[in-house]
Design an enzyme around this catalytic site. Structure first.
Site, PDB file in Angstrom:
ATOM      1  N   ASN A 169      85.551 -54.432 -63.969  1.00  0.00           N
ATOM      2  CA  ASN A 169      86.989 -54.219 -63.879  1.00  0.00           C
ATOM      3  C   ASN A 169      87.608 -55.298 -63.004  1.00  0.00           C
ATOM      4  O   ASN A 169      87.144 -55.544 -61.892  1.00  0.00           O
ATOM      5  CB  ASN A 169      87.282 -52.845 -63.266  1.00  0.00           C
ATOM      6  CG  ASN A 169      88.775 -52.628 -63.049  1.00  0.00           C
ATOM      7  OD1 ASN A 169      89.534 -52.504 -64.001  1.00  0.00           O
ATOM      8  ND2 ASN A 169      89.198 -52.591 -61.791  1.00  0.00           N
ATOM      9  N   GLU A 170      88.612 -55.962 -63.528  1.00  0.00           N
ATOM     10  CA  GLU A 170      89.355 -56.969 -62.774  1.00  0.00           C
ATOM     11  C   GLU A 170      88.415 -58.014 -62.166  1.00  0.00           C
ATOM     12  O   GLU A 170      88.523 -58.360 -60.988  1.00  0.00           O
ATOM     13  CB  GLU A 170      90.219 -56.300 -61.699  1.00  0.00           C
ATOM     14  CG  GLU A 170      91.277 -55.392 -62.303  1.00  0.00           C
ATOM     15  CD  GLU A 170      92.110 -54.628 -61.270  1.00  0.00           C
ATOM     16  OE1 GLU A 170      91.828 -54.753 -60.058  1.00  0.00           O
ATOM     17  OE2 GLU A 170      93.029 -53.912 -61.684  1.00  0.00           O
TER      18      GLU A 170
END
Length: 816
Positions: free
Chosen positions: A421-422
């Site tokens: 994520n990210e």
């Protein structure tokens, strides 16, 4: 609700592995929130109250989190460091040659386990399950004189957990959630015979039409006694627990994962969100002592069409999703099974059929509930923000991905393994090399497909890796971090064309519970229309940069309801859309948002951290829920304001066909629901309120079913000036809990209904503020919602003085 309870009870009766001799160790624990000089300090015994009785231990029950309160304490950084637990257990293995295991469902973040002074094992990673065999250490301690003399036949167990900052450990401390410490999931004592099954890997599959079902069973044996071979009886049971097929198999060379059996079944009942049919595979391992292992499974067929929708069992299914963090008021990560169940049922009642578990592997209880309730799952490892570390860092990521897939392999709800994520968010390391991140993402993608070819892989917000995984979610925050919410459909269509399989997870915005606005979309006038909708560096900041609603908006429930309403209206018209997931279901704590209206809280949830529903919960219900519902906007809005004779909008959120509104007993007509008619799907009325008290009632019909909802409020027509004085009053008192309300007035005594000042509560005396809850009514420092704020106090049958202060205004007190 009743049908959910029945489903959950059946699931609990049938789903647990290690069906024999397994118990939770919840009570009898002591805890100290700092490090010890060594293990001897945990096991030495001194008379209580003596000068040698240090450190001072407190009695706790498990699950338990270091950060139950300090995660949202507005005045300190949350604790990151070591903490110790200790207990003494009576261990009596019913198996003559059996083994004693400690099974951790999750403990953060690094854990060491001791039997007396012997270290028996360690684990790094706060979210995956792990098991330790303590048999040999227990037997060795039983042979010492201490066992009978000092410990009276009990076994001392000590556990050190540590959530200290560590750049070579995932998740990153830059993540928008707390990296908690403690034994914050259940710890189990498990007795097994000398030969048992460590894991059953059960692959249940069916074709698109559901005519043929196939079950492939593989096993991993636990054989510390070197038995070397196994004889097993396997039963396949249908959703009513009736035995469909039985196979007896003999297995040799059990040192490795072994194929055990294949079942074929014609036209199985298929698992879906509407009918989450679950079958059971039961394995009985025969030996000197029999051992039984059960796994729940489900038959379903799914696919993501290229640049198109999601298909389940041959039919399009729009994924209507949300997110979950493991976090709750008063306990942080240490949620009980009852709390977890309540949360998941609330999601299902809202109409959710999909969830992304962000941003780490979650409790087996959550996955079991997703299976039994019918909620499809994207689950991911905590490679979240910060960049990419070294060999130790990468090995932990590989290990946690492997554990997540192996431990949740059998759940029919799981359709996606998330790899990160990210990951385009640097900060932990001096080097940020996109090529190295791509290489490691490719390695994880290959590992995932090797371990489980049947599920898809996915990531969110790392554009330079979007071509590696099967499913990609870009950053689209229309109307919050960038742009306006009416950009949502256009931006989504553009992003869908960039990848083969698009799924939009994370959208929405913050709302301060109980704050409402008569002009909620005012901030949109400041936004540059060419901004786009992607979140960029600094957008979450409340200072600087270009105009954006996250910085310049009022954080009202009124605005976020409009944003959600628009998104849901548009999603119904996007025939190519696979689905979305709103971020998140419940407000949760975070170390990177100290200046939010509730300090250290991400307030994007549709319910507060204690399950109190915000108005936005009912917006989702009006689009997604199957059970008839109706809700007038503004149950937590006690005073509306405007000019005398001015028309004010009244919105009703409902999935009923039509509704009739009444103001102060007078009907203002019937309107039909039309989801294309924004806002509130056409169920809105412009009405003129009376100065002072008003009552709204709605009657809504779905077929022959009629529902009602009512709201009482005051209408203030007087303008207010500069804030001049505070008032603190006792609203109610019940069962020893007093509810206090602070209000801010101008010099003429008119309540400042748009005031959002930060106020602080304090207490001196016998009582106790119920604070550090991370809620709008459970924080001693909190921004006002429409010129007011609430706090609760444990009175404790004593005398207390409670104060409330606000910069620029005289502090006031009340005696309790």
């Amino acid at each position: 609700m009743k049908k959910y309870i029945i489903v959950l009870l059946v699931s609990l009766l049938c789903s647990q592995s290690f069906a024999q001799q397994r118990s939770r160790i919840n009570t009898g624990w002591e805890f100290v929130k700092h490090d010890l000089g060594g293990i001897w300090e945990a096991v030495r015994v001194a008379a209580k109250g003596s000068s040698e009785s240090v450190p001072i231990w407190e009695e706790v029950t498990l699950p338990h989190c270091f950060n139950a309160q300090d995660a949202v304490n507005p005045d300190v950084n949350y604790y990151q460091g070591p903490g110790w637990y200790r207990t003494q257990l009576k261990l009596e293995n019913p198996y003559s040659k059996g083994r004693i295991l400690l099974h951790f469902e999750g403990a953060g973040q690094k854990t060491d386990v001791y039997v007396h002074t012997t270290k028996v094992g360690s684990h790094t990673g706060g979210y995956d399950e792990w098991t330790l065999d303590i048999t040999d250490a227990v037997e060795a301690f039983k042979k010492t004189a201490l066992y009978t003399s000092q410990f009276k036949g009990l076994i001392p167990i000590s556990i050190r957990c540590d959530n200290s900052r560590d750049l070579q450990m995932i998740p990153s401390d830059l993540s928008d959630f707390n990296v908690y410490g403690g034994i914050y999931r259940y710890l189990n004592l498990v007795y097994v015979p000398q030969l048992s099954l460590e894991k059953l890997f059960v692959k249940a599959e069916t074709d698109k039409d559901g005519k043929a079902g196939r079950v492939v069973v593989k096993g991993r044996f636990y054989d510390p006694g070197k038995v070397g071979k196994a004889s097993i009886t396997l039963h396949l049971r249908d959703p009513e627990n009736k035995i469909l097929q039985t196979l007896r198999v003999d297995v040799g060379n059990i040192d490795e994962d072994k194929f055990l059996a294949e079942f074929k079944i014609r036209s199985p009942k298929r698992w879906s969100p509407d009918q989450p049919a679950q079958y059971t595979v039961e394995a009985a391992v025969h030996g000197e002592e029999e051992y039984i292992h059960k796994e729940k499974i489900g038959f379903r067929h799914f696919e993501f069409l290229e640049n198109g929708p999601f298909v389940l069992n041959g039919k399009r299914l729009l994924l209507r999703g949300t997110h979950r963090h493991e976090d709750h008021a008063g306990v942080a990560a240490a949620m009980s099974e009852g709390q977890i169940r309540q949360e998941m049922v609330m999601m299902k009642d809202m109409g959710v059929n999909f969830i992304r578990l962000g941003h780490y592997q979650q409790s087996r209880i959550v996955l079991d509930l997703c299976d039994s309730l019918g909620i499809l799952v994207w689950e991911e490892i905590p490679w979240c923000r910060g960049g990419l570390g070294g060999d130790v860092y990468k090995e932990q990521a590989r290990r946690m991905l492997t554990n997540m897939i192996e431990q949740h392999y059998n759940h029919p709800s799981v359709i996606i393994w998330g790899l990160g994520n990210e990951n385009d968010w640097p900060g932990d390391f001096s080097e940020f090399d996109q090529d190295k991140i791509r290489a490691f993402m490719t390695e994880l993608n290959t590992l995932s497909h090797t371990l489980d070819p049947s599920r898809k892989t996915a990531i969110r917000r790392c554009d330079f890796c979007r071509d590696i995984v099967d499913v990609y979610s870009p950053s689209i925050w229309a109307g919050w971090y960038r742009g306006v919410y009416t950009d949502y459909k256009r931006v989504s269509e553009e992003e869908n064309k960039r990848v083969k399989h698009f799924l939009h997870v994370e959208w929405g915005g913050d709302s301060h519970a109980r704050r409402h606005s008569e002009d909620p979309d005012n901030a949109l006038q400041k936004i540059e229309k060419s901004q786009g909708a992607d979140e960029r560096s600094g957008d979450a900041s409340l200072y600087g940069g270009s105009a954006r609603v996250s910085k310049d908006g009022d954080w009202s429930e009124s605005y976020i309801c409009n944003l959600i309403d628009w998104h849901l209206k548009e999603q119904e018209t996007m025939s190519w859309l696979s689905g979305t997931a709103y971020w998140p279901f419940k407000d949760f704590s975070t170390p990177v948002r100290p200046e939010n209206p509730v300090p250290y809280m991400n307030q994007k949830g549709v319910v507060e951290r204690d399950f109190t529903k915000k108005e936005s919960y009912y917006v989702f219900q009006s689009y997604w829920a199957k059970e008839p519902m109706v809700h007038i906007y503004g149950h937590s809005w006690p005073v509306r304001w405007g000019k005398l004779g001015e028309e004010k909008m009244v919105k009703v959120f409902s999935n009923c066909d039509r509704a009739e509104i009444f103001l102060n007993g007078r009907s203002y007509g019937v309107k039909k629901r039309n989801s294309a008619d924004f806002p509130a799907a056409g169920l809105r009325w412009n009405l003129v309120f009376e100065s002072g008290k008003n009552m709204l009632e709605v009657r809504a019909w779905k077929g022959k079913t009629m529902l009602r909802d009512t709201v009482h409020f005051d209408y203030e027509t007087r303008p207010w000036g500069k804030a001049a004085k505070l008032e603190l009053s006792k609203v109610s008192s019940e069962n020893g809990i007093a509810v206090l309300e602070a209000k801010l007035y101008d010099e003429k005594g008119v309540q400042c209904l748009d005031a959002s000042d930060l106020i602080s509560f304090s207490l001196s005396g016998d009582g106790k503020l119920i604070d550090d809850q991370g809620t709008s009514t459970g924080s001693r420092k909190v921004q006002l919602y429409n010129g007011r704020a609430i706090i609760r106090v444990e009175e404790r049958r004593g005398n207390s003085v409670v104060g409330v202060s606000c910069p620029g205004v005289k502090t006031v007190f009340i005696n309790l």
